[in-house]
Scaffold this motif. Structure first.
Motif, PDB file in Angstrom:
ATOM      1  N   UNK A 148       0.848  -1.189   0.000  1.00  0.00           N
ATOM      2  CA  UNK A 148       0.000   0.000   0.000  1.00  0.00           C
ATOM      3  C   UNK A 148       0.886   1.243   0.000  1.00  0.00           C
ATOM      4  N   UNK A 149       0.551   2.205  -0.843  1.00  0.00           N
ATOM      5  CA  UNK A 149       1.250   3.486  -0.797  1.00  0.00           C
ATOM      6  C   UNK A 149       0.376   4.453  -0.015  1.00  0.00           C
ATOM      7  N   UNK A 150       0.972   5.121   0.962  1.00  0.00           N
ATOM      8  CA  UNK A 150       0.242   6.149   1.720  1.00  0.00           C
ATOM      9  C   UNK A 150       0.852   7.486   1.388  1.00  0.00           C
ATOM     10  N   UNK A 151       0.012   8.399   0.920  1.00  0.00           N
ATOM     11  CA  UNK A 151       0.533   9.690   0.490  1.00  0.00           C
ATOM     12  C   UNK A 151      -0.298  10.811   1.103  1.00  0.00           C
ATOM     13  N   UNK A 152       0.193  12.040   0.959  1.00  0.00           N
ATOM     14  CA  UNK A 152      -0.514  13.212   1.474  1.00  0.00           C
ATOM     15  C   UNK A 152      -1.016  14.051   0.316  1.00  0.00           C
ATOM     16  N   UNK A 153      -2.198  14.586   0.467  1.00  0.00           N
ATOM     17  CA  UNK A 153      -2.793  15.431  -0.560  1.00  0.00           C
ATOM     18  C   UNK A 153      -1.835  16.547  -0.983  1.00  0.00           C
ATOM     19  N   UNK A 154      -1.650  16.699  -2.295  1.00  0.00           N
ATOM     20  CA  UNK A 154      -0.857  17.804  -2.816  1.00  0.00           C
ATOM     21  C   UNK A 154       0.645  17.625  -2.683  1.00  0.00           C
ATOM     22  N   UNK A 155       1.085  16.494  -2.168  1.00  0.00           N
ATOM     23  CA  UNK A 155       2.529  16.241  -2.087  1.00  0.00           C
ATOM     24  C   UNK A 155       2.898  15.216  -3.166  1.00  0.00           C
ATOM     25  N   UNK A 156       3.537  15.683  -4.254  1.00  0.00           N
ATOM     26  CA  UNK A 156       3.775  14.786  -5.385  1.00  0.00           C
ATOM     27  C   UNK A 156       4.722  13.646  -5.021  1.00  0.00           C
TER      28      UNK A 156
END
Ligand code: C2O
Length: 481
Positions: free
Chosen positions: A54-62
């Protein structure tokens, strides 16, 4: 013999660690894994597991995800539900070639369904390592990444090329929803197994190199008799008597579910829907049962507070028969304090478009038809052709799309989320709430969608997400100019 239900513990796919900040690496490779207890099964995987990490990312952080292909065939990676520049959206002919392949050399003989894609080298861009860049400037939600190669998407996903991706942001974190071990990403997918333990798929060409398609009997879609959740058959999860947040994804090729949560005493638990494909709803919606078409995601709260300790809650599929009626179970094993909340107002940034905003209305039929000299699936009477622009729209335009289906077709648009305006000439159903990227058209049904085509210019797709229908023609080009 199939394993008994509710014995295998629910696996939680590991969260992928970046190699350097905001950069991830995934190796696509073949492994042998144990899905049915004691039975080795060959899989095509992202980093060795099914589901992939699973990739966990933050909104607006490319982020950048570099894919290397150690499989025997070319692949394509698409981040489903991502608002992604076209060059990283995984167009079906933008290939990641297997290591050691000499560019087009081994591509001859690979003739696509439409006869054009693979035989026209200009249509194909191929690379040995492909770096996909995702701006992720979009509402937080559960996305998924999966293979999208021209004509061979369905068997590649079936062999294991699917993983989850969670986008989060500070606003959602601040809501106090169940989190940590009480937030579970759940990828539901059916599979069939041959006697030797291999995954059984009725491909015309099991090498998935030359002739696409499935044998005739399966043109409506391939179903399995084993229900997997996060890659485990009918798993069980030990739970606290507390609220859980289930991030549901139907990653099945063709199977539909209508999910219900049933206690051992026969009582049903409400499914409190808080989000749809493209993020949180404005306010929660309570369901007794929740239909889940291929590629759809639902964000759901289940509250085990009133469930007697030591008893189970089974997640069942009302559309299944025999063993496919069961999906998974929770074994409520302990009392616990619960400080989570489900706020009355979940989100205030849900896009709202009005009929009067639309600058045009388009009509599309999704129907069976002739493809080459066999059976296929057509949009507006035509099978997919990479070189043809089916829809051309201007960046920023709001449009209404009217869709009509012959049989079940979960229709997916790349790039944008949409609102469902109507279904069968009536108001949308309760589970149509929120921002969607896949609408499940039922047999004979029509629906109206509204969206604004913003984000990026370029060549995108829309298609049926019954993966067999998609491979057999039911896809079209969407050009944003
Ligand atoms: Cu889930 Cu075009 O894909």
């Amino acid at each position: 013999p199939l394993p008994p239900a509710f014995k295998v513990p629910l696996p939680i796919p590991s969260v992928l660690a970046p190699t350097t900040p905001n950069r991830y690496e995934i190796h696509q490779r073949e492994v042998t894994a144990e899905i049915l207890p004691g039975v080795p099964t060959r899989l095509w995987t992202y980093n060795g597991t099914f589901p992939g990490p699973t990739i966990e990312s933050r909104r607006g952080r490319p982020i950048t995800v570099a894919h290397r292909n150690q499989l025997p065939v070319p692949t394509v990676v698409h981040l489903h539900g991502g608002r992604t520049p076209a060059s990283s959206d995984g167009y079906p002919t933008d290939l990641v070639l297997p290591e050691g392949w000499d560019d087009m050399h081994e591509m001859h003989g690979m003739e696509g369904m439409s006869g054009t894609a693979m035989s026209d080298p200009r249509a194909v861009t191929s690379k040995l390592t492909r770096e996909y860049t995702f701006p992720l400037d979009q509402r937080p939600t559960l996305l998924w990444y999966h293979d999208h190669r021209m004509d061979f998407t369905a068997p590649a996903i079936w062999r294991g090329l699917a993983g989850m991706h969670l986008i989060r942001d500070d606003e959602e974190d601040a809501l106090g929803l169940p989190s940590g071990p009480r937030e579970l990403p759940l990828m539901i997918a059916d599979r069939a197994f041959a006697d030797d333990g291999s995954l059984a798929y009725p491909a015309i060409d099991p090498t998935l190199k030359e002739r696409p398609g499935v044998i005739d009997k399966y043109v409506a879609g391939v179903l399995g008799d084993v229900i997997l959740v996060n890659g485990a058959p009918w798993p069980i999860h030990e739970a606290d008597a507390a609220r859980y947040r289930l991030r549901l994804l139907n990653a099945s090729n063709a199977r539909h579910y209508d999910l219900e949560a049933v206690r051992d005493d026969g009582r049903r638990l409400d499914l409190i829907q808080i989000g749809a494909d493209q993020g949180l709803l404005q306010t929660p919606v309570k369901h007794r049962n929740l239909p889940l078409a291929p590629a759809e995601r639902y964000d759901v709260i289940l509250d085990f507070a009133e469930v007697p300790i030591g008893s189970r809650v089974r997640i069942i599929n009302r559309l299944g028969t025999g063993r496919t009626k069961e999906v998974m179970a929770f074994h409520v094993v302990r009392t616990a304090t619960d400080t989570s909340r489900v706020p009355e107002v979940l989100s205030r940034d849900l896009p709202e478009w009005h009929r009067s905003d639309a600058v045009r209305v388009r009509d599309f039929s999704f129907r069976a038809g002739q493809l080459g000299d066999g059976h296929g699936w057509l949009i507006g009477g035509k099978p997919f052709a990479p070189s043809r622009t089916d829809v051309s729209t201007r960046l920023g335009d709001v449009e209404i799309w009217r869709l009509v289906a012959d049989v079940h077709h979960p229709v997916h648009l790349h790039l944008v989320g949409f609102r469902i305006l109507s279904r069968g000439g009536h108001d949308p159903l309760p589970h149509d709430a929120g921002l969607k990227d896949t609408v499940s058209l039922r047999p004979g049904e029509s629906a109206e969608l509204i969206t604004r085509f913003d984000g990026y210019r370029g060549r995108y797709l829309f298609h049926c997400h019954n993966a067999e229908h998609e491979d057999m023609g039911m896809m079209a080009n969407l050009e944003v100019t």
